[in-house]
Design an enzyme around this catalytic site. Structure first.
Site, mmCIF file in Angstrom:
data_model
loop_
_atom_site.group_PDB
_atom_site.id
_atom_site.type_symbol
_atom_site.label_atom_id
_atom_site.label_comp_id
_atom_site.label_asym_id
_atom_site.label_seq_id
_atom_site.Cartn_x
_atom_site.Cartn_y
_atom_site.Cartn_z
ATOM 1 N N GLY B 501 0.825 -1.211 0.000
ATOM 2 C CA GLY B 501 0.000 0.000 0.000
ATOM 3 C C GLY B 501 0.850 1.248 0.000
ATOM 4 O O GLY B 501 0.380 2.337 -0.301
ATOM 5 N N GLY B 503 3.199 2.091 -1.959
ATOM 6 C CA GLY B 503 3.491 2.644 -3.278
ATOM 7 C C GLY B 503 4.807 2.198 -3.848
ATOM 8 O O GLY B 503 5.331 2.805 -4.780
ATOM 9 N N ALA B 541 11.821 -1.747 7.891
ATOM 10 C CA ALA B 541 12.954 -0.842 8.056
ATOM 11 C C ALA B 541 13.036 0.210 6.946
ATOM 12 O O ALA B 541 14.131 0.626 6.580
ATOM 13 C CB ALA B 541 14.267 -1.633 8.150
ATOM 14 N N SER B 542 11.916 0.626 6.413
ATOM 15 C CA SER B 542 11.884 1.687 5.391
ATOM 16 C C SER B 542 12.890 1.400 4.280
ATOM 17 O O SER B 542 13.539 2.293 3.759
ATOM 18 C CB SER B 542 12.207 3.054 6.024
ATOM 19 O OG SER B 542 11.354 3.328 7.085
ATOM 20 N N THR B 545 12.254 1.269 -1.099
ATOM 21 C CA THR B 545 12.667 2.194 -2.148
ATOM 22 C C THR B 545 14.182 2.147 -2.334
ATOM 23 O O THR B 545 14.689 2.113 -3.455
ATOM 24 C CB THR B 545 12.210 3.623 -1.815
ATOM 25 O OG1 THR B 545 10.784 3.646 -1.833
ATOM 26 C CG2 THR B 545 12.744 4.637 -2.820
ATOM 27 N N LYS B 739 16.485 8.241 -0.014
ATOM 28 C CA LYS B 739 16.597 7.410 1.190
ATOM 29 C C LYS B 739 15.190 6.980 1.626
ATOM 30 O O LYS B 739 14.199 7.572 1.204
ATOM 31 C CB LYS B 739 17.248 8.209 2.320
ATOM 32 C CG LYS B 739 18.613 8.766 1.955
ATOM 33 C CD LYS B 739 19.355 9.294 3.182
ATOM 34 C CE LYS B 739 19.068 10.741 3.455
ATOM 35 N NZ LYS B 739 20.042 11.335 4.418
ATOM 36 N N GLY B 742 9.500 5.563 4.954
ATOM 37 C CA GLY B 742 8.204 4.994 5.352
ATOM 38 C C GLY B 742 7.847 5.143 6.817
ATOM 39 O O GLY B 742 6.697 5.388 7.161
ATOM 40 N N GLU B 743 8.819 4.973 7.680
ATOM 41 C CA GLU B 743 8.496 4.993 9.106
ATOM 42 C C GLU B 743 8.653 6.375 9.723
ATOM 43 O O GLU B 743 8.077 6.692 10.762
ATOM 44 C CB GLU B 743 9.406 4.008 9.848
ATOM 45 C CG GLU B 743 9.175 2.583 9.406
ATOM 46 C CD GLU B 743 10.292 1.666 9.875
ATOM 47 O OE1 GLU B 743 10.087 0.999 10.887
ATOM 48 O OE2 GLU B 743 11.360 1.623 9.239
#
Ligand code: FES
Ligand code: FES
Lengths: 160, 794
Positions: B501, B503, B541-542, B545, B739, B742-743
């Site tokens: 979700g 992206g 852990a983001s 990407t 970088k 997300g979190e």
């Protein structure tokens, strides 16, 4: 198991005749019995709006409505909005504005927005926020959903 | 006029607002989530859970349930002799044998022709319990003579996991970290401040409830439709539990109704569903009710923290000493390991010469904690950034200057060994402060605290550091990509990285198109089937990407090289003279279009010496594992943010209204502006909920509010005004300089709000949530003081 009742109603523009148990919700009937899975289960208690449908043009939490109460009514689900010009504008606006992440709340949000635009074609931010007050989204933080609704209002308004 | 003419189509996709590829289907209600899948012959599973917080199981009688028409299977532990404990330290048997340790514990399961029938069958199962005394406070679980949650099991083989051998104490995990010499730091300090904080239970509340479908084929191969965020780790684990080869487990990931870290572990319901499928020989779908989702999902772990830190009069930080205590709940999931992330915040958020951190996660009879967006960093940052505010006050510095004095700059290495090759931290602080008029307002509101009036305004600043280039926790932190370009010039991007979700598939497609000079419509992404996709460690852990992005770029470059090498002889030039742009092959120097891509690919495929354009790439970030002392450059890049919030506190009711959030995020580089904003806005509101409204009320091991009415998520009208800026520090290793993010946005919200409440009222609140009742109590000095976190000897 409860006794079933036969009901006749209009679902997305077509007549349906189904036997439904008296305890069954409209949401269960749509999803489990009729296969209209675009309408989502989020809570079953009227608290999240994922199950929003239109009944005689009004937005309703389908999890709170007994299936038997659909008798004689016009029921519209997200699938039934596929050819609705206003819904198209709303959906395109959701896509364009990034109002969709996991998408689980989205059908309910779209249906709710279509209902809003039918009654208030040019909502401002505040009325868009109010309109989706009962629809929970865990992903987006609502801002882009509100932007999408306001912008869709402009587009729908422009066309009319 | 010397205006530069610009073509209407932007020459790069990077930084554009690209709508999500999956959004049209989602907006049309066409996306099929796990709850929407109905396989021929599918049965419906349901689980009987414990009614007791801690008890012996004396008797389970399933006979009535088994006799119910339409019930295909009823299973208990007795039916699954080959059960193995699951979880991070293997302490959780999917179906409990002789003891339940929390209310969510699984006792029996049913597969039936309908969900209703399965749930009805559960009510026919009789269980006799003998209650045991319960431990429902983390501190109690440490007391000498405390009831053991996993007592030693007689006859266990040495080396058996906790689930088979038990433990002679209640400590699930402990972490001890030190850099520098805290004693020396204390001696050099002009001011020392000590504070204790407490963070409550919250839970993910994914809008799509948990669900799984399990099916075996005639050869005994398992097919799982699963919402896991770690398909390849799951494959191996399920194989272990079934005693089969991992190659016989296939995982398909239908679109997911929200993840946020909740799907990083294997949970008993998934294994039980597999057992039901095995027992019945039919596909079994198991989907939670919302109440069950609240009762039986992992939580963010509640933490008690005591921080003691020092600084010099000029604001230079000298040392920090931290003790925390984590309520692990009855079983160990990833929640127990969050101290690994917390220690990074303690040790490295600011320049700190001396730091120590000691913690234990203890067993209790409470719900067990899992991983949740931010992974402990929300708790750590709440404490640090509240504490920093007190330290600034103690030396009479303003909160911004104090932070700037200690904020890292590019090129620094921390005591823990994090190396900041890109670092926009100072810029984040300055931009967030400037755009919110922070200092001016902060002074003004401080001056108005004692003035009469019902509503008080306050501003608060808080910052955060999080991994932004993956995290080398597992053996590999890598991701694989396959790129296939077909004769229509269409690109299939096959990636190990799951879309949850957030992206990721859109941003990966964008990166590939950027390399290949194609429009975003030229790519479709396949990311949901372990039979097809190459390995990836998972969405956490983001990292997606960054890691999957670099992997995809590498695969695209290989495809491009292959194409240009084949093209060069045809156009009588060197491959370096050519480029891919505008859907074709062009001469680099002149931009002259030589051929369009589909035609050229066809000429490759249908030639005498035919070849396919299929490339693969594996990217492993250049990070290192921690050493035994948790030191090392664990991420290839680090992300920063600073947030200023403005609140209005109603002194009569204790209600706190979040008026505005001004955020500045060092994201390396903006790739998809639309998606990025969406991540930030969603995270801000999740952080708002953590601070202001959400509270999973766990009392005596029981959850008091398992529904949306009483567990209050933020709704649309409460959303603050948001002003978000991006700092582009152009990370050298990041995909196009980007970088992970997300979190990040949720992490410092609670601390910023705490600081703003203090700025408004003069009252510092050290525990969450800031619900009206708790704030009102705090304003009247009626919140009980928090006891210092107990120190546990090693
Ligand atoms: S499912 Fe109907 S309101 Fe939540
Ligand atoms: S997009 Fe995920 S819940 Fe709204």
């Amino acid at each position: 198991m409860s006794a079933t009742t036969e009901i006749v109603f209009m679902l997305n523009g077509a007549e349906r005749r189904v036997g439904v148990p008296s305890t069954m919700s409209t949401l269960e009937m749509l999803r489990d019995m009729l296969g209209f899975t675009g309408t989502k289960y989020g809570c079953g208690e009227g608290e999240c709006g994922a199950c929003t449908i239109l009944v005689d043009g009004a937005s309703v939490n389908s999890c709170l409505m007994f299936a038997v109460d659909c008798a004689g009514r016009q029921v519209t689900t997200i699938e039934g909005l596929a050819n609705d010009p206003c819904a198209r504008v709303v959906q395109d606006s959701f896509v364009k504005h990034g109002a969709v992440q996991c998408g689980f709340c989205t059908p309910g949000m779209v249906v709710q927005s279509v209902h809003l635009l039918a009654t208030h074609p040019h909502p401002d931010e505040l009325s868009a926020q109010r309109a989706i007050e009962g629809n929970i989204c865990r992903c987006t933080g609502y801002k882009k959903i509100v932007d999408a609704i306001v912008d869709a209002g402009c587009a729908v308004g422009d066309r009319s | 006029m010397s205006e530069v003419l610009q073509s209407t189509a932007p020459s790069t996709l990077i930084g554009q607002r690209i709508p999500k590829l999956d959004a049209p289907d989602k907006a049309a209600g066409r996306t099929r989530y796990v709850h929407d899948i109905q396989l021929p012959g599918q049965l419906y599973g349901a689980i009987l859970r414990s009614e007791r917080v801690h008890a012996r199981i004396l008797r389970i009688d399933t006979s009535k349930a088994r006799a119910l028409p339409g019930v295909s299977a009823v299973i208990t532990a007795a039916d699954i002799p080959d059960q193995r404990p699951i979880g991070v330290v293997k302490d959780n048997l999917p179906l409990k044998t002789d003891r339940v340790r929390s209310l969510r514990d699984e006792i029996a399961a049913v597969a039936a022709e309908s969900e209703e029938l399965a749930r009805h069958a559960l009510t026919l199962i009789e269980v006799e319990y003998e209650d045991l005394s319960a431990v429902t406070d983390a501190a109690d679980s440490l007391l000498p003579g405390a009831m053991l949650i996993h007592p030693p099991i007689a006859g266990a083989k040495s080396g058996d996991p906790v689930g088979l051998a038990g433990r002679d104490d209640n400590i699930a995990m402990r972490f001890d970290y030190v850099h520098g010499d805290v004693g020396q730091g204390e001696a050099e300090s002009d001011v020392i401040v000590e504070d204790t904080f407490y963070l409550h239970y919250v839970t993910h509340c994914c809008m799509g409830v948990s669900g799984v479908i399990a099916e075996f084929d005639a050869k005994g191969n398992l097919l799982l439709y699963s919402n896991t965020q770690v398909p390849f780790l799951h494959k191996r684990e399920f194989a272990e539990y079934l005693h089969i080869d991992p190659s016989r487990v296939r995982i398909i990931q239908p679109p997911i109704g929200g993840g946020f870290g909740s799907k990083l572990d294997i949970y008993p319901f998934e294994v039980i569903c597999v057992y039901l499928a095995r027992a019945t020989g039919r596909p079994v779908r198991m989907v939670y009710t919302r109440e069950e989702e609240f009762m039986a999902s992992p939580t963010r772990q509640p933490v008690r923290l005591t921080l003691r830190s020092g600084c010099k009069k000029d604001g230079t930080l000298t040392f920090r000493s931290v003790h925390t205590l984590h309520d692990n709940g009855a079983y160990t999931s990833w929640g127990a390991t969050t101290p690994v992330v917390m220690m990074q915040a303690f040790a490295s958020l600011y320049r700190l010469p001396h730091c120590e951190y000691h913690t234990v996660a203890v067993y209790s009879n409470n719900p067990y904690a899992g991983s949740f967006r931010g992974y402990g960093n929300l708790q750590a940052t709440f404490a640090i950034e509240s504490h920093m505010e007190k330290m600034a006050a103690a030396i009479g510095m303003d909160p911004l200057a104090f932070r700037l004095k200690n904020a890292h700059v590019k090129g620094e290495e921390t005591g823990q060994g994090n190396i900041f090759r890109s670092c926009g931290f100072q810029d984040c602080l300055k931009i967030a402060a400037e755009r919110s008029d922070f200092l001016h307002k902060w002074r003004e509101y401080t001056g108005k605290q004692k003035e009469p009036g019902r509503f008080k305004r306050g501003v608060g600043l808080a910052a955060m550091l999080h991994v932004g280039g993956g995290a080398k926790i597992y053996q590999s932190d890598g991701c694989g990509t396959i790129i296939k370009i077909d004769d229509f010039g269409h690109v299939t991007l096959i990636t190990g990285a799951s879309e949850i979700g957030q992206g990721s598939e859109t941003v990966l497609a964008q990166l590939v198109c950027e390399e290949l000079g194609l429009p975003i419509s030229a790519v479709s992404v396949v990311n949901n089937d372990t039979e097809i996709t190459p390995w990836d460690v998972g969405v956490h852990a983001s990292r997606t990407t960054f890691v999957a992005g670099n992997s995809a770029i590498g695969a695209a470059r290989k495809a491009k090289d292959k194409i240009l090498e084949a093209a060069a002889p045809r156009f009588a030039c060197a491959p370096e003279d050519l480029d891919m742009k505008g859907g074709g092959i062009v001469r680099k120097a002149t931009g002259e279009m030589l051929t369009n891509l589909p035609r050229f690919i066809r000429s490759l495929h249908f030639a005498q010496q035919s070849d396919l354009v299929i490339t693969t790439n594996y990217y492993e970030p250049p990070s290192v594992h921690f050493d035994k002392g948790y030191k090392g450059d664990i991420s290839a890049a680090y992300s920063w943010a600073a947030q200023v919030v403005e609140v209005e506190v109603d002194l009569d009711t204790g209600a706190v209204r979040l008026v505005k959030v001004t955020g500045a995020h060092d994201v390396g580089r903006v790739l998809n502006r639309l998606g990025l904003e969406g991540q930030i806005e969603g995270g801000v509101v999740m952080g708002q909920g953590y601070a202001l409204t959400e509270d999973l009320q766990v009392e005596g091991g029981k959850i008091r509010n398992p529904n949306f009415r009483d567990y209050k998520l933020v709704t649309a009208p409460e959303v603050p005004q948001m002003d978000i800026s991006f700092v582009e520090s152009m990370d050298g290793e990041g995909p196009q300089g980007a970088k992970g993010v997300g979190e990040a946005p949720a992490i410092s919200m609670a601390a910023a709000i705490a600081n703003a409440i203090e700025n408004a009222t003069g009252v510092r609140i050290t525990s969450l949530p800031f619900t009206p009742e708790r704030v009102y109590r705090a304003l009247h000095g009626a919140l009980p003081e928090l006891p210092t976190t107990p120190k546990v000897a090693a």
